[in-house]
Design a protein around this motif. Structure first.
Motif, PDB file in Angstrom:
ATOM      1  N   ARG A  13      32.303  40.459  63.435  1.00 10.71           N
ATOM      2  CA  ARG A  13      31.043  40.363  62.690  1.00 10.71           C
ATOM      3  C   ARG A  13      29.850  39.952  63.540  1.00 10.71           C
ATOM      4  O   ARG A  13      28.709  40.272  63.193  1.00 10.71           O
ATOM      5  CB  ARG A  13      31.190  39.407  61.513  1.00 10.71           C
ATOM      6  CG  ARG A  13      31.556  37.977  61.853  1.00 10.71           C
ATOM      7  CD  ARG A  13      31.911  37.203  60.579  1.00 10.71           C
ATOM      8  NE  ARG A  13      32.499  35.917  60.848  1.00 10.71           N
ATOM      9  CZ  ARG A  13      31.834  34.772  60.866  1.00 10.71           C
ATOM     10  NH1 ARG A  13      30.526  34.778  60.657  1.00 10.71           N
ATOM     11  NH2 ARG A  13      32.448  33.633  61.088  1.00 10.71           N
ATOM     12  N   ARG A  14      30.080  39.267  64.638  1.00 10.05           N
ATOM     13  CA  ARG A  14      28.957  38.842  65.487  1.00 10.05           C
ATOM     14  C   ARG A  14      28.756  39.771  66.680  1.00 10.05           C
ATOM     15  O   ARG A  14      27.892  39.519  67.511  1.00 10.05           O
ATOM     16  CB  ARG A  14      29.187  37.406  65.978  1.00 10.05           C
ATOM     17  CG  ARG A  14      29.104  36.362  64.869  1.00 10.05           C
ATOM     18  CD  ARG A  14      29.027  34.955  65.458  1.00 10.05           C
ATOM     19  NE  ARG A  14      28.826  33.969  64.417  1.00 10.05           N
ATOM     20  CZ  ARG A  14      29.780  33.275  63.826  1.00 10.05           C
ATOM     21  NH1 ARG A  14      31.050  33.494  64.175  1.00 10.05           N
ATOM     22  NH2 ARG A  14      29.519  32.385  62.893  1.00 10.05           N
ATOM     23  N   LYS A  15      29.528  40.831  66.758  1.00  4.10           N
ATOM     24  CA  LYS A  15      29.437  41.735  67.909  1.00  4.10           C
ATOM     25  C   LYS A  15      28.512  42.916  67.609  1.00  4.10           C
ATOM     26  O   LYS A  15      28.336  43.311  66.451  1.00  4.10           O
ATOM     27  CB  LYS A  15      30.836  42.249  68.294  1.00  4.10           C
ATOM     28  CG  LYS A  15      31.741  41.194  68.914  1.00  4.10           C
ATOM     29  CD  LYS A  15      33.072  41.802  69.336  1.00  4.10           C
ATOM     30  CE  LYS A  15      33.880  40.847  70.202  1.00  4.10           C
ATOM     31  NZ  LYS A  15      34.232  39.609  69.505  1.00  4.10           N
ATOM     32  N   SER A  16      27.981  43.483  68.657  1.00  7.75           N
ATOM     33  CA  SER A  16      27.143  44.678  68.532  1.00  7.75           C
ATOM     34  C   SER A  16      27.172  45.426  69.855  1.00  7.75           C
ATOM     35  O   SER A  16      27.669  44.908  70.864  1.00  7.75           O
ATOM     36  CB  SER A  16      25.695  44.304  68.163  1.00  7.75           C
ATOM     37  OG  SER A  16      25.116  43.489  69.176  1.00  7.75           O
TER      38      SER A  16
ATOM     39  N   GLN B 214      22.251  40.449  55.305  1.00  7.81           N
ATOM     40  CA  GLN B 214      23.073  40.299  56.505  1.00  7.81           C
ATOM     41  C   GLN B 214      24.425  40.969  56.321  1.00  7.81           C
ATOM     42  O   GLN B 214      24.942  41.631  57.233  1.00  7.81           O
ATOM     43  CB  GLN B 214      23.259  38.826  56.839  1.00  7.81           C
ATOM     44  CG  GLN B 214      24.096  38.549  58.077  1.00  7.81           C
ATOM     45  CD  GLN B 214      23.443  39.044  59.361  1.00  7.81           C
ATOM     46  OE1 GLN B 214      22.258  39.393  59.382  1.00  7.81           O
ATOM     47  NE2 GLN B 214      24.206  39.081  60.443  1.00  7.81           N
TER      48      GLN B 214
ATOM     49  N   ILE C 128      25.977  44.030  58.636  1.00 10.99           N
ATOM     50  CA  ILE C 128      27.298  43.958  59.280  1.00 10.99           C
ATOM     51  C   ILE C 128      28.168  45.124  58.831  1.00 10.99           C
ATOM     52  O   ILE C 128      28.801  45.802  59.651  1.00 10.99           O
ATOM     53  CB  ILE C 128      27.978  42.617  58.966  1.00 10.99           C
ATOM     54  CG1 ILE C 128      27.224  41.466  59.634  1.00 10.99           C
ATOM     55  CG2 ILE C 128      29.442  42.630  59.436  1.00 10.99           C
ATOM     56  CD1 ILE C 128      27.687  40.093  59.196  1.00 10.99           C
TER      57      ILE C 128
ATOM     58  N   ARG D 132      37.680  39.659  65.185  1.00  9.20           N
ATOM     59  CA  ARG D 132      36.428  38.918  65.404  1.00  9.20           C
ATOM     60  C   ARG D 132      35.330  39.927  65.726  1.00  9.20           C
ATOM     61  O   ARG D 132      34.977  40.150  66.876  1.00  9.20           O
ATOM     62  CB  ARG D 132      36.586  37.928  66.568  1.00  9.20           C
ATOM     63  CG  ARG D 132      37.629  36.843  66.358  1.00  9.20           C
ATOM     64  CD  ARG D 132      37.164  35.817  65.324  1.00  9.20           C
ATOM     65  NE  ARG D 132      38.106  34.700  65.233  1.00  9.20           N
ATOM     66  CZ  ARG D 132      39.151  34.664  64.423  1.00  9.20           C
ATOM     67  NH1 ARG D 132      39.395  35.708  63.634  1.00  9.20           N
ATOM     68  NH2 ARG D 132      39.954  33.615  64.386  1.00  9.20           N
TER      69      ARG D 132
END
Length: 223
Positions: A61-64, A106, A110, A59
């Motif tokens: 793809r939404r992390k940074s 996007q 990513i 999981r």
């Protein structure tokens, strides 16, 4: 991503004979699809090395920032631990995640973000990111001739052939609606990939998908 100490192509080395390639994905089905792709695009390495999976779902793809760094550190640490458990060299680490999005700006963001973080933390072994757009089934659609080998009644509809499947929303549902009976199941995906490998369809995809092309470029760059 290019690690230090890359091995050249050609004959399998002793290190490869006792090495492992670690797979991480959303579930076992995705990892089995990855295994078929690795064996198609890295036949010598895929045949010699043992392919093993870590069970942690990916999981990313939404992390940074720090959250992404911590998540990559955890995954890479488990890959190293899996190799130690197997008493083998870690030859490569392949990470899969369905992006649930198109190959657009996007996607570029990513991929760049994750590539940079894996390159920073995984310099001692090779890595490849399988960031599937929209999902793994979009990659399977690049090999429509594999589906009848799984079920003779299955035929990919003409409207899905020779397309940019990275621009196709929810390929899984398209397959469920379009193939006919029996209804395609997510668990059929690995069998489709293995049939594509068996019948040598994988090196010559029909249509395109930039997320697949990017993954193959990283994978074939290992040698």
């Amino acid at each position: 991503m290019t690690p230090k100490g890359r091995q050249g192509g050609g004959r399998v080395s002793r290190a490869q004979e006792r090495g492992v390639i670690v797979l991480a994905g959303e579930d076992q089905n995705d990892c089995e699809i990855l295994a078929a792709l690795i064996r198609a695009h890295q036949p010598d390495l895929g045949a010699a090395a043992k392919l093993v999976r870590i069970n942690d779902p990916v999981r990313l793809r939404r992390k940074s920032g720090p959250d992404l760094a911590a998540a990559v550190k955890a995954l890479a640490g488990k890959a190293r631990a899996k190799a130690r458990q197997q008493r083998a060299d870690l030859l490569g680490f392949v990470v899969h995640e369905d992006l649930d999005g198109y190959t657009d700006a996007q996607y570029d963001h990513i991929r760049t973000t994750l590539t940079d973080e894996f390159a920073r933390q995984c310099q001692e072994f090779r890595t490849a990111l399988a960031l599937a757009a929209w999902e793994s089934e979009g990659w399977l659609l690049l090999f429509p001739d594999a589906f009848p080998h799984v079920c003779p009644r299955w035929k990919v509809p003409d409207r899905l052939l020779d397309k940019d499947t990275g621009r196709l929303k929810d390929a899984k549902q398209e397959l469920k609606r379009g193939l006919g009976l029996p209804v395609f199941r997510e668990s059929d995906g690995p069998t489709v990939a293995r049939e594509a490998l068996k019948h040598r369809l994988i090196p010559s995809p029909r249509g395109s998908n930039r997320s697949y092309t990017d993954f193959v470029a990283e994978l074939t760059g290992w040698t």
